[in-house]
Design a protein around this motif. Structure first.
Motif, PDB file in Angstrom:
ATOM      1  N   LEU A 139      23.698 -38.167  30.820  1.00  0.00           N
ATOM      2  CA  LEU A 139      25.098 -38.147  31.255  1.00  0.00           C
ATOM      3  C   LEU A 139      25.288 -37.408  32.570  1.00  0.00           C
ATOM      4  O   LEU A 139      25.996 -37.873  33.476  1.00  0.00           O
ATOM      5  CB  LEU A 139      25.971 -37.498  30.182  1.00  0.00           C
ATOM      6  CG  LEU A 139      26.092 -38.220  28.834  1.00  0.00           C
ATOM      7  CD1 LEU A 139      26.808 -37.324  27.835  1.00  0.00           C
ATOM      8  CD2 LEU A 139      26.837 -39.539  28.998  1.00  0.00           C
ATOM      9  N   SER A 140      24.672 -36.235  32.687  1.00  0.00           N
ATOM     10  CA  SER A 140      24.925 -35.360  33.843  1.00  0.00           C
ATOM     11  C   SER A 140      23.810 -35.413  34.881  1.00  0.00           C
ATOM     12  O   SER A 140      23.878 -34.718  35.901  1.00  0.00           O
ATOM     13  CB  SER A 140      25.102 -33.911  33.365  1.00  0.00           C
ATOM     14  OG  SER A 140      23.891 -33.431  32.802  1.00  0.00           O
ATOM     15  N   LEU A 163      27.638 -38.269  35.737  1.00  0.00           N
ATOM     16  CA  LEU A 163      29.059 -38.034  35.500  1.00  0.00           C
ATOM     17  C   LEU A 163      29.543 -36.778  36.212  1.00  0.00           C
ATOM     18  O   LEU A 163      28.828 -35.782  36.309  1.00  0.00           O
ATOM     19  CB  LEU A 163      29.334 -37.879  34.002  1.00  0.00           C
ATOM     20  CG  LEU A 163      29.039 -39.062  33.085  1.00  0.00           C
ATOM     21  CD1 LEU A 163      29.544 -38.755  31.677  1.00  0.00           C
ATOM     22  CD2 LEU A 163      29.664 -40.351  33.609  1.00  0.00           C
ATOM     23  N   SER A 164      30.773 -36.840  36.686  1.00  0.00           N
ATOM     24  CA  SER A 164      31.428 -35.631  37.173  1.00  0.00           C
ATOM     25  C   SER A 164      31.699 -34.725  35.980  1.00  0.00           C
ATOM     26  O   SER A 164      31.606 -35.141  34.818  1.00  0.00           O
ATOM     27  CB  SER A 164      32.745 -35.981  37.867  1.00  0.00           C
ATOM     28  OG  SER A 164      33.677 -36.477  36.904  1.00  0.00           O
ATOM     29  N   MET A 165      32.071 -33.478  36.245  1.00  0.00           N
ATOM     30  CA  MET A 165      32.376 -32.554  35.153  1.00  0.00           C
ATOM     31  C   MET A 165      33.601 -33.034  34.373  1.00  0.00           C
ATOM     32  O   MET A 165      33.632 -32.958  33.142  1.00  0.00           O
ATOM     33  CB  MET A 165      32.640 -31.155  35.720  1.00  0.00           C
ATOM     34  CG  MET A 165      32.684 -30.050  34.662  1.00  0.00           C
ATOM     35  SD  MET A 165      31.067 -29.630  33.987  1.00  0.00           S
ATOM     36  CE  MET A 165      31.209 -30.216  32.309  1.00  0.00           C
ATOM     37  N   GLU A 175      32.451 -35.762  32.147  1.00  0.00           N
ATOM     38  CA  GLU A 175      31.566 -35.266  31.087  1.00  0.00           C
ATOM     39  C   GLU A 175      32.353 -34.609  29.955  1.00  0.00           C
ATOM     40  O   GLU A 175      32.017 -34.790  28.776  1.00  0.00           O
ATOM     41  CB  GLU A 175      30.552 -34.274  31.657  1.00  0.00           C
ATOM     42  CG  GLU A 175      29.542 -33.788  30.614  1.00  0.00           C
ATOM     43  CD  GLU A 175      28.564 -32.762  31.158  1.00  0.00           C
ATOM     44  OE1 GLU A 175      28.073 -31.939  30.365  1.00  0.00           O
ATOM     45  OE2 GLU A 175      28.299 -32.774  32.377  1.00  0.00           O
ATOM     46  N   ASN A 225      21.270 -32.828  29.004  1.00  0.00           N
ATOM     47  CA  ASN A 225      22.389 -32.907  29.937  1.00  0.00           C
ATOM     48  C   ASN A 225      22.817 -31.551  30.473  1.00  0.00           C
ATOM     49  O   ASN A 225      23.549 -31.479  31.461  1.00  0.00           O
ATOM     50  CB  ASN A 225      23.585 -33.572  29.244  1.00  0.00           C
ATOM     51  CG  ASN A 225      23.376 -35.060  29.056  1.00  0.00           C
ATOM     52  OD1 ASN A 225      23.280 -35.801  30.018  1.00  0.00           O
ATOM     53  ND2 ASN A 225      23.281 -35.499  27.813  1.00  0.00           N
ATOM     54  N   GLY A 226      22.391 -30.485  29.822  1.00  0.00           N
ATOM     55  CA  GLY A 226      22.818 -29.148  30.212  1.00  0.00           C
ATOM     56  C   GLY A 226      21.659 -28.283  30.655  1.00  0.00           C
ATOM     57  O   GLY A 226      20.987 -28.558  31.653  1.00  0.00           O
ATOM     58  N   GLN A 273      19.695 -29.135  34.080  1.00  0.00           N
ATOM     59  CA  GLN A 273      20.494 -28.757  35.245  1.00  0.00           C
ATOM     60  C   GLN A 273      19.794 -27.764  36.167  1.00  0.00           C
ATOM     61  O   GLN A 273      20.059 -27.733  37.366  1.00  0.00           O
ATOM     62  CB  GLN A 273      21.850 -28.217  34.800  1.00  0.00           C
ATOM     63  CG  GLN A 273      22.778 -29.293  34.248  1.00  0.00           C
ATOM     64  CD  GLN A 273      22.995 -30.428  35.224  1.00  0.00           C
ATOM     65  OE1 GLN A 273      23.501 -30.227  36.328  1.00  0.00           O
ATOM     66  NE2 GLN A 273      22.598 -31.636  34.835  1.00  0.00           N
ATOM     67  N   ARG A 322      28.751 -25.147  33.924  1.00  0.00           N
ATOM     68  CA  ARG A 322      28.779 -26.495  33.344  1.00  0.00           C
ATOM     69  C   ARG A 322      28.586 -26.422  31.836  1.00  0.00           C
ATOM     70  O   ARG A 322      29.283 -27.097  31.074  1.00  0.00           O
ATOM     71  CB  ARG A 322      27.704 -27.372  33.987  1.00  0.00           C
ATOM     72  CG  ARG A 322      27.836 -28.827  33.590  1.00  0.00           C
ATOM     73  CD  ARG A 322      26.941 -29.768  34.377  1.00  0.00           C
ATOM     74  NE  ARG A 322      27.428 -31.129  34.260  1.00  0.00           N
ATOM     75  CZ  ARG A 322      27.746 -31.925  35.270  1.00  0.00           C
ATOM     76  NH1 ARG A 322      27.639 -31.483  36.496  1.00  0.00           N
ATOM     77  NH2 ARG A 322      28.175 -33.161  35.057  1.00  0.00           N
ATOM     78  N   HIS A 341      31.189 -27.666  28.890  1.00  0.00           N
ATOM     79  CA  HIS A 341      30.752 -28.690  27.939  1.00  0.00           C
ATOM     80  C   HIS A 341      30.953 -28.207  26.501  1.00  0.00           C
ATOM     81  O   HIS A 341      31.501 -28.942  25.664  1.00  0.00           O
ATOM     82  CB  HIS A 341      29.282 -29.032  28.187  1.00  0.00           C
ATOM     83  CG  HIS A 341      28.755 -30.098  27.292  1.00  0.00           C
ATOM     84  ND1 HIS A 341      28.709 -31.425  27.648  1.00  0.00           N
ATOM     85  CD2 HIS A 341      28.243 -30.040  26.036  1.00  0.00           C
ATOM     86  CE1 HIS A 341      28.211 -32.132  26.654  1.00  0.00           C
ATOM     87  NE2 HIS A 341      27.910 -31.310  25.659  1.00  0.00           N
ATOM     88  N   ASP A 352      34.832 -29.822  40.002  1.00  0.00           N
ATOM     89  CA  ASP A 352      34.480 -31.022  40.761  1.00  0.00           C
ATOM     90  C   ASP A 352      34.992 -30.944  42.195  1.00  0.00           C
ATOM     91  O   ASP A 352      34.388 -31.529  43.111  1.00  0.00           O
ATOM     92  CB  ASP A 352      35.063 -32.268  40.081  1.00  0.00           C
ATOM     93  CG  ASP A 352      34.328 -32.644  38.799  1.00  0.00           C
ATOM     94  OD1 ASP A 352      33.154 -32.241  38.641  1.00  0.00           O
ATOM     95  OD2 ASP A 352      34.933 -33.340  37.955  1.00  0.00           O
TER      96      ASP A 352
END
Length: 383
Positions: free
Chosen positions: A52-53, A63-65, A68, A90-91, A95, A242, A246, A308
């Motif tokens: 996703l991220s 995806l943007s925050m 997400e 995704n995290g 990241q 982030r 989330h 964002d």
């Protein structure tokens, strides 16, 4: 990058149906078996949920925050175990590479993480180091063009399934704080890396944690994330905003699920000749839960949009993590109360959610750590 509105709406609609039709019916089975069925994992890969991220150029959805967190609202409508499986990819499991990795590291790992071919894990916490991450004891001693890792990591999410570990170790052996810590990318199966037994947890069955043990684990110097020593703790801090947003969004989704289930039960269950929902004290609990969940949703969406836009949201992201995780705990407690005896019985699932949501106030920065972050930032800004 934000998705086109029509594309985002289609993704959210598809995901919502997947949650309702495929995941919700499996909640009891996942809790009983402490495992997510293989066909569900395959479906999650096919939907692109593991990426996703992760930026599109590396195979993810990018995806943007703001996008997400809307996805997280949907994933929060069911057992947290499903979200946890894709959460690290995704995290915190990806990241650090996205933000600080070398191009070679990005090309090597991000496409596989995005596709769900490997699961990422973030190995920071230790037996004697949790909230005080700067005191970690795992060492990485240089040996020519390699490093030798020794130490134990504890409560590492997705470690039993992980194919890649982001490992934090002290490369400056004389240091006593975070400045001597570096991050390493260590693949599963590396000699000297072993796993402890899967932890038996209070809740979130189906989401696994365990110890990760390093005994003279030899890795090349090129495994240092970003290729620079002493940057590990800074990298860890960069991914937190982030992650906090989330988790806050997941808690909103869970709260909304609990409110919906509680309202449905209160409208059907009768006492003293009328539905529970007609009693004002029940109405008060429903109203308080709805108001708090709405407040958390607004906080998360606004902070995501500001992130964002390139604004510093460190304080506000901590506010979201603090409020949303505490909020869902209160909502779960009210849900048990509204259900009465049924709320304490496993058949209804409410007691399971009550146990599941308790973890959110602990991992990725406890409530108390969020309070310290918020207050210290306030003082710094005022000064």
């Amino acid at each position: 990058m934000a998705l086109d509105k029509d594309v985002l709406d289609q993704l959210l609609d598809t995901l919502g149906r997947f949650v309702r039709e495929k995941l919700v019916p499996l909640e009891h089975k996942v809790a009983e078996d402490d495992a997510i069925p293989a066909e569900v994992i395959a479906a999650m890969r096919e939907m692109g949920l593991f990426g996703l991220s992760i930026p599109e150029e590396y195979g993810g959805l990018g995806l943007s925050m703001a996008d997400e967190v809307q996805v997280a609202f949907q994933l929060g409508q069911t057992s947290p175990a499903f979200r946890s499986l894709i959460g690290t990819n995704n995290g915190i499991g990806s990241q650090g590479i996205v933000i600080d990795g070398t191009e070679e590291q990005k090309q090597n790992y991000l496409p596989r993480l995005a596709a769900g071919e490997i699961v990422g894990a973030f190995a920071l916490t230790e037996p004697e180091s949790g909230s005080d991450a700067g005191s970690l004891r795992t060492t990485a001693r240089r040996d020519g063009d390699h490093f030798i890792l020794n130490g134990t990591k504890r409560y590492i999410t997705n470690a039993p399934q992980a194919g890649l570990f982001t490992v934090f170790a002290r490369t400056d052996l004389d240091s006593r704080d975070a400045r001597g810590v570096s991050a390493f990318l260590v693949e599963a199966g590396t000699p000297g890396l072993s796993l402890g037994p899967i932890d038996k947890k209070m809740g979130q069955k189906g989401a696994h944690t365990c110890d990760v043990i390093f005994e003279d684990c030899r890795v090349p110097a090129s495994a240092i994330l970003g290729g620079r020593e002493g940057q590990g703790f800074k990298t860890a801090m960069k991914v937190l905003d982030r992650g906090r947003l989330h988790i806050g969004a997941v808690c909103v989704g869970l709260a909304e699920r609990l409110i919906r289930d509680s309202l449905s039960y209160a409208m059907e269950r009768k006492q003293f000749g009328q539905p529970l929902a007609e009693f004002q004290l029940i109405q008060a609990m429903l109203a308080d839960s709805r108001a708090e969940a709405y407040a958390a949703r607004c906080m998360v969406l606004e902070t995501a949009r500001r992130r964002d836009a390139g604004q510093n949201v460190n304080t506000d992201a901590a506010c979201c993590k603090l409020f949303a995780t505490e909020m869902v705990g209160r909502v779960a407690d009210r849900a048990v109360q509204i259900h009465g005896g049924a709320g304490y019985i496993a058949d209804y699932g409410i007691e399971r959610f009550y146990r599941d949501v308790r973890l959110f106030r602990i991992y990725e920065g406890t409530t108390q750590i969020q309070q310290l972050v918020i207050a210290r930032n306030m003082i710094r800004e005022a000064a």
